[in-house]
Design an enzyme around this catalytic site. Sequence first.
Site, PDB file in Angstrom:
ATOM      1  N   TYR A  15      -1.970  -1.255  10.484  1.00  0.00           N
ATOM      2  CA  TYR A  15      -1.938  -1.372   9.013  1.00  0.00           C
ATOM      3  C   TYR A  15      -0.632  -0.802   8.450  1.00  0.00           C
ATOM      4  O   TYR A  15       0.030  -1.436   7.631  1.00  0.00           O
ATOM      5  CB  TYR A  15      -3.146  -0.625   8.440  1.00  0.00           C
ATOM      6  CG  TYR A  15      -3.374  -0.811   6.955  1.00  0.00           C
ATOM      7  CD1 TYR A  15      -4.070  -1.920   6.471  1.00  0.00           C
ATOM      8  CD2 TYR A  15      -2.904   0.115   6.040  1.00  0.00           C
ATOM      9  CE1 TYR A  15      -4.290  -2.084   5.115  1.00  0.00           C
ATOM     10  CE2 TYR A  15      -3.123  -0.042   4.681  1.00  0.00           C
ATOM     11  CZ  TYR A  15      -3.826  -1.145   4.223  1.00  0.00           C
ATOM     12  OH  TYR A  15      -4.038  -1.306   2.863  1.00  0.00           O
ATOM     13  N   SER A  75       0.875  -1.192   0.000  1.00  0.00           N
ATOM     14  CA  SER A  75       0.000   0.000   0.000  1.00  0.00           C
ATOM     15  C   SER A  75       0.902   1.229   0.000  1.00  0.00           C
ATOM     16  O   SER A  75       2.087   1.138   0.366  1.00  0.00           O
ATOM     17  CB  SER A  75      -0.839  -0.010   1.287  1.00  0.00           C
ATOM     18  OG  SER A  75      -1.460   1.236   1.506  1.00  0.00           O
TER      19      SER A  75
END
Length: 264
Positions: free
Chosen positions: A159, A146
């Site tokens: 995350y 990401s």
Amino acid sequence: MEQTLSGRTAVITGSTSGIGLGIATMMAAAGARVMLNGFGKPEDIAAARRAVAEAGDGTEPHHSAADLSKPAEVRAMLAEAASVLGQVDILVNNAGIQFTSPVEDFPEEKWDAVIAINLSAVFHATKAVIPGMKQRNWGRIINIASAHGLVASPEKVAYVAAKHGVVGMTKVTAVELAQTGVTCNAICPGFVRTPLAEVQVGAIAKAKGISEEAALKDHLLAKQPSKRWVEVPEVARMALYLCGPDTGSLTGAALSLDGGWVAS
Ligand code: NAD
């Protein structure tokens, strides 16, 4: 579509929806035999299998319901893949979850779950496929990280930590395998238009009393200079490219697909 993956096999984790399903569908269209994994309602999983079959040679792909938060299930899934597909040429570590909260309030069980699925499962799956790939002198390990593997945002501690870890793991794997014909790369998307991500637009608009367009551009995509979603096929095309010809020197990279987010 050009059959660049003809004769290849691929396991795509978290491929019952979103980005993973997009990658599985495009890889099947390019001639690969794929195996799906992920959760969902039986009818949604059946629809995903049909979509992949229609994109490919008409054969419905095998689906593994392995829970990737459990290392033994990750290992069992890859053993199952080797048996169903004969071998695993391409591994796409895509499954992931999100949870948001300030660090001081972040529930410990949520930290454990995000790290288990988004980071540790990538390690267990990668470890399982390396021996076969090395033996055959060819393999592609693609980690869907990401933009949050490269930069931070508030309230996403687990995350961001997991995705930074995935980028680090990608580099180590690439360096260790650099002379083997096996490459390992990370794709780092910005906000990708998936059903779950789209739901957030309506929620922000409602909470702030603004239009959905303003919610998208000024809030959700505030950090994405392109001011548009990354589309699933853009991510899938990058994954496909990494498996194509003349890509053996492309390894250890964190490839941004984020409309300029990390550059800005
Ligand atoms: P999604 O929620 O649509 O899909 C996630 C998939 O993972 C589903 O198939 C789900 O069933 C599966 N999954 C979740 N927990 C699992 C578990 N314990 N075991 C097995 N499978 C499990 O999400 P998405 O948006 O398509 O995201 C896919 C990947 O892309 C994730 O790693 C995510 O972090 C990353 N990503 C997404 C975006 C975005 O904007 N959508 C941006 C950057 C990176």
